[in-house]
Each structure stands twice: as C-alpha cells, then as structure tokens.
Design a protein around this motif. Structure first.
Motif, PDB file in Angstrom:
ATOM      1  N   ASN A 235       0.868  -1.215  -0.136  1.00  0.00           N
ATOM      2  CA  ASN A 235      -0.202   0.009  -0.183  1.00  0.00           C
ATOM      3  C   ASN A 235       0.720   1.208   0.016  1.00  0.00           C
ATOM      4  O   ASN A 235       0.230   2.251  -0.120  1.00  0.00           O
ATOM      5  CB  ASN A 235      -0.898   0.034   1.195  1.00  0.00           C
ATOM      6  CG  ASN A 235      -2.000  -1.023   1.098  1.00  0.00           C
ATOM      7  OD1 ASN A 235      -2.372  -1.551   0.218  1.00  0.00           O
ATOM      8  ND2 ASN A 235      -2.437  -1.443   2.225  1.00  0.00           N
ATOM      9  N   SER A 236       2.015   1.154   0.025  1.00  0.00           N
ATOM     10  CA  SER A 236       3.025   2.533   0.288  1.00  0.00           C
ATOM     11  C   SER A 236       2.888   3.136  -0.902  1.00  0.00           C
ATOM     12  O   SER A 236       2.970   4.508  -0.811  1.00  0.00           O
ATOM     13  CB  SER A 236       4.398   1.894   0.632  1.00  0.00           C
ATOM     14  OG  SER A 236       4.845   1.146  -0.294  1.00  0.00           O
ATOM     15  N   ALA A 237       3.020   2.685  -2.148  1.00  0.00           N
ATOM     16  CA  ALA A 237       3.179   3.400  -3.411  1.00  0.00           C
ATOM     17  C   ALA A 237       1.899   4.202  -3.341  1.00  0.00           C
ATOM     18  O   ALA A 237       1.745   5.427  -3.707  1.00  0.00           O
ATOM     19  CB  ALA A 237       3.204   2.639  -4.560  1.00  0.00           C
ATOM     20  N   GLY A 238       0.579   3.318  -3.005  1.00  0.00           N
ATOM     21  CA  GLY A 238      -0.733   4.262  -3.235  1.00  0.00           C
ATOM     22  C   GLY A 238      -0.778   5.240  -2.445  1.00  0.00           C
ATOM     23  O   GLY A 238      -1.409   6.498  -2.694  1.00  0.00           O
ATOM     24  N   PHE A 239      -0.408   5.253  -1.142  1.00  0.00           N
ATOM     25  CA  PHE A 239      -0.314   6.273  -0.158  1.00  0.00           C
ATOM     26  C   PHE A 239       0.499   7.412  -0.414  1.00  0.00           C
ATOM     27  O   PHE A 239       0.104   8.482  -0.377  1.00  0.00           O
ATOM     28  CB  PHE A 239       0.161   5.535   1.082  1.00  0.00           C
ATOM     29  CG  PHE A 239       0.278   6.703   2.284  1.00  0.00           C
ATOM     30  CD1 PHE A 239      -0.529   7.210   2.967  1.00  0.00           C
ATOM     31  CD2 PHE A 239       1.769   7.151   2.685  1.00  0.00           C
ATOM     32  CE1 PHE A 239      -0.356   8.462   3.909  1.00  0.00           C
ATOM     33  CE2 PHE A 239       1.899   8.037   3.619  1.00  0.00           C
ATOM     34  CZ  PHE A 239       0.917   8.760   4.159  1.00  0.00           C
TER      35      PHE A 239
END
Length: 245
Positions: A235-239
């Motif tokens: 989820n880090s890229a989307g965040f």
C-alpha cells in the motif's frame, strides 16, 4: 476574456478598446455600444460577456438606469469623467470605478481584481463539485446528547474490537454505529485515506512519515496514538501518491 464597451464618445471607446487589447488578459471586445437604447437591445438578445466597461453618462441617459432595468448579472467596470456616482455604482455588480482619462495602471488593477475574483469563485465552485455526494458531517452521541461533527474537524477514524471511533482533532473520541468500510465510502477520498485495516486518516492529521525496510512506511499522527502505524509495502506506493497530491 469577452468584454463589451458601452460608451457614446467614439474616441474614448477606441482608446479604451486599444488599451484593453494591449493587456495580457487575452481580451476580445465583442461589441461597442454607443447608447442606452442599443445597449439594452443588445443585452436582452445576446449572451452576457465576462465583463462590461460602462460609461455612466450617455447621450440618452444614465447607464445606471440600464443596470437597474435590465438587471445586468455580469461584473461591470464603470468608466466616467464624474466621481459623484461611485457610491450608487457599488450597489450593483461593480468591480471598479475608473475616472477618465483612464490610466493604464488603473485599468490593469481593475482587470487583475476581476481575474482574482473569478479564479476564487471558480475554485470554490470546483471544490463544491468535488465534495458533492461526500458526507460533510457525522452525527455522534455523547452521553444522552447528539453532536454534529464536520469532516474537517476529524483527525481519523479508528477501528478496534469491532468498534469504530471517530477521533476529533482535539483528541476527543466518539463511537460510530457503522463499520470502517462504510465510513470510507462516505468521506472524500481526496481528504481521507485508509492506511490499513484499522485506520482511516485525514491528511491534516499526518504529522510525519518515515521509511522502513522492505518499502514499508511508519506514519505518525496528531493526535498521537500509542501503537506503531505501519503502511504495508503493497500500500505504500498508493499512499505516497495520495499524500503527494
């Protein structure tokens, strides 16, 4: 920017037109009208321009009469050789009141004021469109009372032991009667982000983000929480894309 000039003195109308065309605002002068009668007929049969430059004293009367009668809805810059009408002029959609002969710096200031106001109202309109359909406030219970909390007051939503708490920016907490998944559908995704299965946070509540091994992220909130809030590598890229908007 489409402009109409209402002026009965041909040299004054030509000079104003030339000055307008020389500015950097991309002005198109749709029409030059030299009387109240022509102006009234034109305004009643044509789409309104972005801005009207209007002399007050015309050969067949005062243009203030035209504004009162036709109810001109677009902004107006009054141009006149007389200063006694300025108070009445500002009762209508008056952006500015320019005295003849019009100076380039005063004309530029009037156009800048109009452009800034137009940009402001357009941004407000787009914001309203963006927020349309999203919940603007939550009704929560505090003892025997009900409290209405606006979304901009909310720091984050926290799920714990099958309960969902709304946490306000001042740290106060309220229990909601819905799941975190339901809340996520109700709030504006440009403002709130689901960090993990337990936290749905408002961007204003994010105090610090730190990188961890394996592309994970550590997020610190305000008001602070006791546990570590980890965003997974999936989820880090989307965040980061959401937070960097």
């Amino acid at each position: 920017m489409k402009v109409v000039i209402i002026e009965d003195e041909a040299p004054a109308a030509a000079r104003l037109r030339k000055m307008l065309m020389a500015t950097s605002y991309g002005i198109e002068v749709d029409e030059v009208l030299d009387s109240l009668a022509r102006a009234k007929a034109w305004l009643q049969t044509n789409p309104l321009p972005d801005l009207i430059f209007m002399d007050i004293e015309l050969s067949d009367g005062l243009s203030l009469e035209l504004v009162r009668e036709v109810r001109v809805a677009c902004p107006v810059v009054f141009v006149t050789a007389y200063d006694e009408y300025w108070q009445e002029a500002f009762e209508y959609n008056n952006i500015d009141y320019l005295l003849k002969p019009v100076k380039a710096e005063r004309l530029e200031a009037a156009l800048r004021k109009f452009s800034e106001m137009k940009a402001y109202f357009m941004s407000r309109y787009l914001q309203l469109l963006a927020n349309r359909g999203h919940k603007e406030k939550f009704l929560v219970r505090r003892g025997t009372e009900f409290v209405s909390i606006r979304t901009e007051e909310i720091a984050y939503f926290q799920a714990s032991h099958k309960l969902v708490c709304l946490v306000r920016r001042d740290g106060s907490k309220f229990i909601l009667d819905r799941s975190l998944a339901e809340v996520e559908k109700e709030v504006d995704p440009a403002t709130f982000y689901r960090l993990n299965r337990k936290y749905l946070v408002n961007t204003i509540a994010i105090r610090k983000v730190s990188a961890l091994p394996k592309s994970k992220l550590l997020v610190e909130l305000e008001p602070a929480i006791k546990e570590e809030l980890i965003v997974s590598s999936e989820n880090s890229a989307g965040f980061k894309k959401w937070w960097g908007k």
